[in-house]
Design an enzyme around this catalytic site. Structure first.
Site, PDB file in Angstrom:
ATOM      1  N   ARG A  97     -36.284  12.320  -9.422  1.00  0.00           N
ATOM      2  CA  ARG A  97     -36.180  11.460 -10.594  1.00  0.00           C
ATOM      3  C   ARG A  97     -37.182  11.958 -11.637  1.00  0.00           C
ATOM      4  NH1 ARG A  97     -36.532   5.531  -7.783  1.00  0.00           N
ATOM      5  NH2 ARG A  97     -38.272   6.510  -6.704  1.00  0.00           N
ATOM      6  N   CYS A  98     -36.773  11.988 -12.886  1.00  0.00           N
ATOM      7  CA  CYS A  98     -37.693  12.453 -13.927  1.00  0.00           C
ATOM      8  C   CYS A  98     -38.874  11.508 -14.084  1.00  0.00           C
ATOM      9  CB  CYS A  98     -36.959  12.610 -15.254  1.00  0.00           C
ATOM     10  SG  CYS A  98     -36.074  11.143 -15.799  1.00  0.00           S
ATOM     11  N   THR A  99     -38.740  10.284 -13.586  1.00  0.00           N
ATOM     12  CA  THR A  99     -39.811   9.294 -13.686  1.00  0.00           C
ATOM     13  C   THR A  99     -40.644   9.184 -12.400  1.00  0.00           C
ATOM     14  OG1 THR A  99     -38.157   7.641 -13.069  1.00  0.00           O
ATOM     15  CG2 THR A  99     -38.653   7.876 -15.419  1.00  0.00           C
TER      16      THR A  99
END
Length: 232
Positions: A33-35
């Site tokens: 996940r980019c987060t």
């Protein structure tokens, strides 16, 4: 919208809450996940207790076919991503960080690219594993002496998508929300997760232009035109 998202854990944090937040943010969805919380910035007074509790929690994670009941971490998406994850694990070791737990390839009944979540300790914010997005179940713990140093480390990145802090102090929580250089800031919650009705986007190298989602979606999907008409 890449990220090298920090999770700050202060001395006054509830250790159980901090560990759940870190495990969820760093390893769920296989860290893809980019987060995801890939930098765990922990102040000195709670550092050892946090690492010990984090290790115990990670030992209880089930890594298997994501469609099976009770599984916490599924396989890495493909061979290319698995190779990248393993390459960064070696880079971290070569840089001098300690592979505290995990990072082993696993075999399961269902074919797939299974990687045991990896936790580095004794990392610094100058290491590649702390500066470059890995996009896998790999996180590093960076020790900070106090809140001020933790905030500085948190912001010392070319990215600025998401960040988080675990604390029971309203003072530090409020200060961090105002001063964290990220598009989304969480307090005692995983960095990897956002409601669809709120704006989504980052700062610095993590975003460009209008935000997505919520009311900002209208702007994101709108092409603005200025037109003049003169009678006659």
């Amino acid at each position: 919208m890449g990220g090298k998202n920090p999770l700050v854990v202060l001395d006054d944090a509830d250790v159980k809450v901090a560990v759940e937040v870190a495990v969820n943010g760093a390893y769920f969805s296989t860290g893809q996940r980019c987060t995801a919380s890939s930098r765990l910035i922990v102040t000195a007074g709670i550092h050892d207790r946090f690492v010990a509790a984090m290790t115990e929690r990670m030992k209880g994670l089930s890594v298997d076919d994501a469609l099976k009941s009770g599984v916490h971490v599924g396989p890495v998406v493909d061979q290319s991503q698995l190779d990248q994850d393993l390459r960064y694990i070696k880079i971290g070791q070569d840089e001098g960080a300690r592979l505290h737990w995990g990072g082993e390839l696993l075999n399961r009944e269902t074919p797939g690219f299974y990687l045991q979540p990896a936790l580095f300790t004794e990392a610094t914010n100058q290491m590649r594993i702390a500066r470059e997005e890995i996009f896998g179940p790999v996180a590093c713990v960076i020790r900070a002496k106090d809140y001020e140093e933790a905030l500085a480390i948190s912001n010392d990145t070319e990215f600025g998508l998401a960040s988080g802090i675990c604390t029971t102090s309203l003072k530090y929580a409020s200060h961090y929300k105002r001063n964290s250089e990220a598009g989304m800031v969480m307090v005692n919650l995983p960095t990897a997760g956002v409601d669809y009705h709120v704006p989504f986007g980052g700062r610095k190298g993590s975003s460009y232009g209008a935000r997505e989602q919520g009311a900002y979606a209208r702007e994101f999907y709108t092409t603005v035109k200025t037109a003049y008409t003169f009678p006659g």
